[in-house]
Motif scaffolding. Structure first.
Motif, PDB file in Angstrom:
ATOM      1  N   ARG A 192       0.856  -1.197   0.000  1.00  0.00           N
ATOM      2  CA  ARG A 192       0.000   0.000   0.000  1.00  0.00           C
ATOM      3  C   ARG A 192       0.890   1.245   0.000  1.00  0.00           C
ATOM      4  NH1 ARG A 192      -0.894  -2.449   5.027  1.00  0.00           N
ATOM      5  NH2 ARG A 192       0.127  -1.355   6.730  1.00  0.00           N
ATOM      6  N   ASP A 193       0.304   2.403  -0.339  1.00  0.00           N
ATOM      7  CA  ASP A 193       1.087   3.624  -0.527  1.00  0.00           C
ATOM      8  C   ASP A 193       1.268   4.477   0.719  1.00  0.00           C
ATOM      9  OD1 ASP A 193      -1.413   4.754  -0.214  1.00  0.00           O
ATOM     10  OD2 ASP A 193      -1.432   5.746  -2.168  1.00  0.00           O
ATOM     11  N   SER A 194       0.748   4.019   1.858  1.00  0.00           N
ATOM     12  CA  SER A 194       0.905   4.824   3.071  1.00  0.00           C
ATOM     13  C   SER A 194       0.842   3.948   4.308  1.00  0.00           C
ATOM     14  CB  SER A 194      -0.189   5.896   3.142  1.00  0.00           C
ATOM     15  OG  SER A 194      -1.453   5.283   3.210  1.00  0.00           O
ATOM     16  N   GLY A 200       0.279   7.789   8.141  1.00  0.00           N
ATOM     17  CA  GLY A 200       0.485   9.141   7.640  1.00  0.00           C
ATOM     18  C   GLY A 200       1.755   9.346   6.832  1.00  0.00           C
ATOM     19  N   ARG A 201       2.561   8.315   6.661  1.00  0.00           N
ATOM     20  CA  ARG A 201       3.786   8.435   5.870  1.00  0.00           C
ATOM     21  C   ARG A 201       3.565   7.815   4.502  1.00  0.00           C
ATOM     22  NH1 ARG A 201       7.761   5.909  10.231  1.00  0.00           N
ATOM     23  NH2 ARG A 201       5.827   4.830  10.682  1.00  0.00           N
ATOM     24  N   GLU A 202       4.137   8.432   3.477  1.00  0.00           N
ATOM     25  CA  GLU A 202       4.024   7.915   2.118  1.00  0.00           C
ATOM     26  C   GLU A 202       5.030   6.787   1.913  1.00  0.00           C
ATOM     27  OE1 GLU A 202       4.606   9.273  -2.535  1.00  0.00           O
ATOM     28  OE2 GLU A 202       4.641  10.803  -0.960  1.00  0.00           O
ATOM     29  N   GLU A 205       9.817  -0.963   5.271  1.00  0.00           N
ATOM     30  CA  GLU A 205       9.060   0.047   4.546  1.00  0.00           C
ATOM     31  C   GLU A 205      10.005   1.172   4.142  1.00  0.00           C
ATOM     32  OE1 GLU A 205       5.775   1.297   7.045  1.00  0.00           O
ATOM     33  OE2 GLU A 205       4.580  -0.418   6.411  1.00  0.00           O
ATOM     34  N   TYR A 231      10.115   4.957   2.708  1.00  0.00           N
ATOM     35  CA  TYR A 231       9.224   6.112   2.672  1.00  0.00           C
ATOM     36  C   TYR A 231       9.742   7.176   1.704  1.00  0.00           C
ATOM     37  CZ  TYR A 231       7.855   3.875   7.037  1.00  0.00           C
ATOM     38  OH  TYR A 231       7.469   2.969   7.983  1.00  0.00           O
TER      39      TYR A 231
END
Length: 190
Positions: A49-51, A54-56, A139, A141
């Motif tokens: 997923r893209d987030s 709250g972090r991209e 992850e 970011y």
């Protein structure tokens, strides 16, 4: 595209497990489990997923203790068969390396004569995989935010192995195996 299979009887040959750096194909894995005696094929596809909080997220990076991961995934297939004896074929595939947003990191597929057992078996398999298969997830970011190694809350031994390793990253395959007396290392599925 031959999945890893240990030598053994016909029941084991109906289980397909693989850990691979190659992109996962739902169509290919579906074809492994489809069977004319079955009226149900159920899938679970875990994607990046893209987030997160709250972090991209721009991508995930997976590492695995491949031999142990395959053995654990095969054990999950056999446990599912003990619970639902009607299951025909099971497949659990996990990707390693870089997995961009939107791509699959894990695919589970199950065939059975009826939908109820297939649905329950897929749910059992993903929950068991998150708890027991030695795979680590980092992850990555956007921007200047440092990458972060993740541990699943479901992981049965993450706290012990990670604490023994004394690091922010979940224990590596060697660290976890030695610190946990050969027990499974920390897991970090999607």
């Amino acid at each position: 595209f031959q999945p890893w299979q240990p030598p053994g009887d016909q029941l084991i040959k109906m289980n397909f497990v693989e850990v691979t750096p190659e992109p996962l194909s739902l169509d290919r894995i579906h074809q492994l489990v489809v069977d004319p005696t079955c009226g149900a094929v159920c899938h679970f596809v875990g994607t990046t997923r893209d987030s997160f909080e709250g972090r991209e997220v721009v991508r995930l990076e997976y590492e695995a203790y491949e031999e142990m991961a395959r053995k654990e995934m095969l054990a999950i297939c056999l446990q599912a068969r003990q619970r639902w004896s009607c299951l025909r074929h099971l497949a659990i595939y996990h990707r390693t390396g870089l997995v961009p947003v939107g791509e699959a990191s894990i695919i589970i597929a199950v065939s059975s004569p009826h939908r109820s057992e297939a649905i329950k078996a897929v749910e059992f398999a993903i929950n068991a995989a998150k708890a027991t298969v030695p795979v680590w997830k980092k992850e990555i970011y956007a921007g200047d935010q440092p990458p972060q190694w993740k541990v699943n809350a479901e992981c049965q031994w993450a706290g012990t192995a990670a604490a023994s390793a004394g690091a922010d990253k979940p224990a590596s395959p060697g660290e976890a195996a030695s610190s946990a007396g050969g027990a499974r290392p920390a897991n970090g599925h999607a």
